[in-house]
Design a protein around this motif. Structure first.
Motif, PDB file in Angstrom:
ATOM      1  N   ILE A  58       0.811  -1.233   0.000  1.00  0.00           N
ATOM      2  CA  ILE A  58       0.000   0.000   0.000  1.00  0.00           C
ATOM      3  C   ILE A  58       0.843   1.281   0.000  1.00  0.00           C
ATOM      4  CG2 ILE A  58      -0.247   0.212   2.535  1.00  0.00           C
ATOM      5  CD1 ILE A  58      -3.312   0.768   1.887  1.00  0.00           C
ATOM      6  N   SER A  59       2.098   1.198   0.448  1.00  0.00           N
ATOM      7  CA  SER A  59       2.937   2.403   0.525  1.00  0.00           C
ATOM      8  C   SER A  59       3.581   2.767  -0.813  1.00  0.00           C
ATOM      9  CB  SER A  59       4.048   2.213   1.565  1.00  0.00           C
ATOM     10  OG  SER A  59       5.049   1.329   1.067  1.00  0.00           O
ATOM     11  N   PHE A  60       3.434   1.905  -1.832  1.00  0.00           N
ATOM     12  CA  PHE A  60       4.056   2.180  -3.132  1.00  0.00           C
ATOM     13  C   PHE A  60       3.142   3.076  -3.958  1.00  0.00           C
ATOM     14  CE2 PHE A  60       6.397  -2.222  -3.264  1.00  0.00           C
ATOM     15  CZ  PHE A  60       7.157  -1.844  -2.175  1.00  0.00           C
ATOM     16  N   ALA A  61       3.683   4.202  -4.397  1.00  0.00           N
ATOM     17  CA  ALA A  61       2.907   5.121  -5.234  1.00  0.00           C
ATOM     18  C   ALA A  61       2.371   4.427  -6.480  1.00  0.00           C
ATOM     19  CB  ALA A  61       3.791   6.309  -5.628  1.00  0.00           C
ATOM     20  N   SER A  62       3.132   3.474  -6.990  1.00  0.00           N
ATOM     21  CA  SER A  62       2.742   2.768  -8.226  1.00  0.00           C
ATOM     22  C   SER A  62       1.448   1.972  -8.075  1.00  0.00           C
ATOM     23  CB  SER A  62       3.860   1.822  -8.671  1.00  0.00           C
ATOM     24  OG  SER A  62       4.070   0.812  -7.693  1.00  0.00           O
ATOM     25  N   ASN A  63       1.027   1.727  -6.836  1.00  0.00           N
ATOM     26  CA  ASN A  63      -0.201   0.959  -6.599  1.00  0.00           C
ATOM     27  C   ASN A  63      -1.424   1.846  -6.392  1.00  0.00           C
ATOM     28  OD1 ASN A  63       0.990  -1.624  -6.799  1.00  0.00           O
ATOM     29  ND2 ASN A  63       1.795  -1.457  -4.720  1.00  0.00           N
ATOM     30  N   HIS A  64      -1.298   3.145  -6.685  1.00  0.00           N
ATOM     31  CA  HIS A  64      -2.407   4.091  -6.504  1.00  0.00           C
ATOM     32  C   HIS A  64      -2.681   4.838  -7.794  1.00  0.00           C
ATOM     33  CE1 HIS A  64      -2.582   3.517  -2.117  1.00  0.00           C
ATOM     34  NE2 HIS A  64      -1.289   3.280  -2.245  1.00  0.00           N
ATOM     35  N   PRO A  65      -3.952   5.254  -8.001  1.00  0.00           N
ATOM     36  CA  PRO A  65      -4.296   5.950  -9.249  1.00  0.00           C
ATOM     37  C   PRO A  65      -3.781   7.388  -9.278  1.00  0.00           C
ATOM     38  CG  PRO A  65      -6.231   5.779  -7.828  1.00  0.00           C
ATOM     39  CD  PRO A  65      -5.130   5.030  -7.141  1.00  0.00           C
ATOM     40  N   SER A  66      -3.514   7.869 -10.472  1.00  0.00           N
ATOM     41  CA  SER A  66      -3.145   9.267 -10.702  1.00  0.00           C
ATOM     42  C   SER A  66      -4.355  10.147 -10.370  1.00  0.00           C
ATOM     43  CB  SER A  66      -2.746   9.399 -12.174  1.00  0.00           C
ATOM     44  OG  SER A  66      -2.359  10.692 -12.452  1.00  0.00           O
ATOM     45  N   ASN A  69      -0.501  10.014  -6.755  1.00  0.00           N
ATOM     46  CA  ASN A  69       0.415   8.868  -6.657  1.00  0.00           C
ATOM     47  C   ASN A  69       1.849   9.289  -6.993  1.00  0.00           C
ATOM     48  OD1 ASN A  69       0.128   9.258  -9.386  1.00  0.00           O
ATOM     49  ND2 ASN A  69      -0.077   7.091  -9.904  1.00  0.00           N
ATOM     50  N   LYS A  70       2.238  10.441  -6.433  1.00  0.00           N
ATOM     51  CA  LYS A  70       3.598  10.932  -6.672  1.00  0.00           C
ATOM     52  C   LYS A  70       4.501  10.497  -5.516  1.00  0.00           C
ATOM     53  CE  LYS A  70       2.256  14.959  -9.431  1.00  0.00           C
ATOM     54  NZ  LYS A  70       0.815  14.684  -9.436  1.00  0.00           N
ATOM     55  N   PRO A  71       5.529   9.683  -5.813  1.00  0.00           N
ATOM     56  CA  PRO A  71       6.433   9.256  -4.742  1.00  0.00           C
ATOM     57  C   PRO A  71       7.025  10.454  -4.013  1.00  0.00           C
ATOM     58  CG  PRO A  71       6.952   8.115  -6.802  1.00  0.00           C
ATOM     59  CD  PRO A  71       5.929   9.161  -7.123  1.00  0.00           C
ATOM     60  N   PHE A  72       7.158  10.352  -2.716  1.00  0.00           N
ATOM     61  CA  PHE A  72       7.720  11.373  -1.820  1.00  0.00           C
ATOM     62  C   PHE A  72       6.755  12.535  -1.558  1.00  0.00           C
ATOM     63  CE2 PHE A  72      11.485   9.550  -3.937  1.00  0.00           C
ATOM     64  CZ  PHE A  72      12.153   9.044  -2.836  1.00  0.00           C
ATOM     65  N   GLN A  73       5.748  12.740  -2.422  1.00  0.00           N
ATOM     66  CA  GLN A  73       4.872  13.909  -2.278  1.00  0.00           C
ATOM     67  C   GLN A  73       3.463  13.541  -1.813  1.00  0.00           C
ATOM     68  OE1 GLN A  73       4.892  16.387  -5.841  1.00  0.00           O
ATOM     69  NE2 GLN A  73       7.012  15.803  -6.256  1.00  0.00           N
ATOM     70  N   PRO A  94       8.496   5.371  -3.701  1.00  0.00           N
ATOM     71  CA  PRO A  94       8.788   4.504  -4.852  1.00  0.00           C
ATOM     72  C   PRO A  94       8.772   3.040  -4.387  1.00  0.00           C
ATOM     73  CG  PRO A  94      10.586   6.099  -4.451  1.00  0.00           C
ATOM     74  CD  PRO A  94       9.657   6.177  -3.284  1.00  0.00           C
ATOM     75  N   ASP A  95       8.578   2.121  -5.326  1.00  0.00           N
ATOM     76  CA  ASP A  95       8.690   0.695  -4.987  1.00  0.00           C
ATOM     77  C   ASP A  95      10.070   0.469  -4.371  1.00  0.00           C
ATOM     78  OD1 ASP A  95       6.453   0.836  -6.606  1.00  0.00           O
ATOM     79  OD2 ASP A  95       6.922  -0.987  -7.729  1.00  0.00           O
ATOM     80  N   HIS A  96      10.125  -0.212  -3.231  1.00  0.00           N
ATOM     81  CA  HIS A  96      11.417  -0.427  -2.568  1.00  0.00           C
ATOM     82  C   HIS A  96      11.377  -1.687  -1.709  1.00  0.00           C
ATOM     83  CE1 HIS A  96       9.018   1.735   0.434  1.00  0.00           C
ATOM     84  NE2 HIS A  96       9.749   1.118   1.353  1.00  0.00           N
ATOM     85  N   CYS A  97      12.542  -2.295  -1.531  1.00  0.00           N
ATOM     86  CA  CYS A  97      12.699  -3.473  -0.661  1.00  0.00           C
ATOM     87  C   CYS A  97      11.646  -4.537  -0.944  1.00  0.00           C
ATOM     88  CB  CYS A  97      12.680  -3.061   0.810  1.00  0.00           C
ATOM     89  SG  CYS A  97      13.993  -1.912   1.227  1.00  0.00           S
ATOM     90  N   VAL A  98      11.421  -4.780  -2.245  1.00  0.00           N
ATOM     91  CA  VAL A  98      10.460  -5.813  -2.639  1.00  0.00           C
ATOM     92  C   VAL A  98      11.094  -7.187  -2.411  1.00  0.00           C
ATOM     93  CG1 VAL A  98       9.149  -6.784  -4.578  1.00  0.00           C
ATOM     94  CG2 VAL A  98       9.347  -4.289  -4.314  1.00  0.00           C
ATOM     95  N   GLN A  99      10.320  -8.068  -1.802  1.00  0.00           N
ATOM     96  CA  GLN A  99      10.812  -9.414  -1.476  1.00  0.00           C
ATOM     97  C   GLN A  99      11.446 -10.078  -2.700  1.00  0.00           C
ATOM     98  OE1 GLN A  99       7.327 -11.394   0.061  1.00  0.00           O
ATOM     99  NE2 GLN A  99       7.022  -9.853   1.643  1.00  0.00           N
ATOM    100  N   GLY A 100      12.641 -10.619  -2.499  1.00  0.00           N
ATOM    101  CA  GLY A 100      13.302 -11.349  -3.576  1.00  0.00           C
ATOM    102  C   GLY A 100      14.115 -10.495  -4.531  1.00  0.00           C
ATOM    103  N   THR A 101      14.149  -9.170  -4.318  1.00  0.00           N
ATOM    104  CA  THR A 101      14.935  -8.300  -5.201  1.00  0.00           C
ATOM    105  C   THR A 101      16.248  -7.908  -4.524  1.00  0.00           C
ATOM    106  OG1 THR A 101      13.978  -6.250  -4.313  1.00  0.00           O
ATOM    107  CG2 THR A 101      12.820  -7.304  -6.166  1.00  0.00           C
ATOM    108  N   LYS A 102      17.203  -7.466  -5.349  1.00  0.00           N
ATOM    109  CA  LYS A 102      18.491  -7.019  -4.812  1.00  0.00           C
ATOM    110  C   LYS A 102      18.294  -5.850  -3.849  1.00  0.00           C
ATOM    111  CE  LYS A 102      23.205  -5.716  -5.978  1.00  0.00           C
ATOM    112  NZ  LYS A 102      23.691  -6.413  -4.786  1.00  0.00           N
TER     113      LYS A 102
END
Length: 228
Positions: A58-66, A69-73, A94-102
């Motif tokens: 829910i904290s990822f801006a990418s999962n919300h409609p325009s 949905n501006k990251p940091f703002q 921004p999308d971050h610390c997604v399970q299984g990613t570097k």
């Protein structure tokens, strides 16, 4: 009064650090030598925490409609999924610390060979979870990590907090450590903030809650050095 200190190193992960982190905190990598110095001290309990989100968090801006949905703002209101009367305002990231990613990995230069427990947090997609103990909802809690249980079972009296970021996950972890009944210390030099201008307000919150800000040369750290 007995003294049994624990060190909690918060979220020192690739996505929170330059040069490639999705949510890089200025100077995030620079604190690693200080963290390693703390990890070399005789804390009987040493814990590292990790933000560990599902892709649809829910904290990822990418999962919300325009347009909100501006990251940091953008700010949104989250309802407690177990009690819609309880709400929280939270910032989108921004999308971050997604399970299984570097990006979710702890920094390779952090000496995790000294760490006994790695505590993952932020796995429930429905709630934000800055604190390494629990989400901010209280009526009731939605998601709790195993951190409080580890510390209480070990008979810890004092919790020393360091890591990233000073104005978010470090702050809320320290405040929750205090609520859990531990004497709580934040090692200032071993943290960095997303927005350093907010730190005076963070320190006021610490003062009000009884959380103590310390330096690596302070008496509180010397006490750990003498622990046996």
């Amino acid at each position: 009064m007995s003294f049994k200190p624990a060190l909690v190193v918060v979220d020192v992960q690739e996505d929170f650090c330059p040069p490639n982190g999705a949510l890089a905190v200025g100077g995030g990598r620079d604190i690693v030598p200080t963290l390693n110095e703390l990890l070399s001290l005789p804390f009987p309990i040493k814990i590292a925490t990790k933000d560990f989100h599902p892709q649809d968090h829910i904290s990822f801006a990418s999962n919300h409609p325009s347009p909100n949905n501006k990251p940091f703002q953008s700010m949104i209101t989250i309802k407690n999924p177990l009690n819609p009367e309880e709400t929280q305002q939270t910032r989108l990231w921004p999308d971050h610390c997604v399970q299984g990613t570097k990006g979710s990995e702890l920094l390779p230069e952090l000496d995790i060979s000294k760490v006994q427990h790695i505590v993952e947090k932020g796995q429930d997609k429905r709630v934000e979870m800055y604190s390494a103990f629990a989400d901010p909802f209280t009526n009731p809690n939605v998601s709790r990590s195993k951190l409080a249980e580890i510390l209480h079972k070990a008979g810890v009296t004092d919790v020393y907090v360091a890591g990233l970021a000073a104005d978010y996950c470090v702050k809320f972890t320290a405040l929750d450590a205090r609520k859990e009944g531990f004497k709580t210390w934040v090692v200032g030099e071993a943290t960095r903030a997303v927005d350093p201008s907010t730190l005076p307000d963070v320190y006021k919150e610490y003062e009000k809650a009884g959380v103590l800000l310390v330096g690596v040369e302070d008496e509180a750290i010397k006490k750990v050095k003498e622990y046996s």
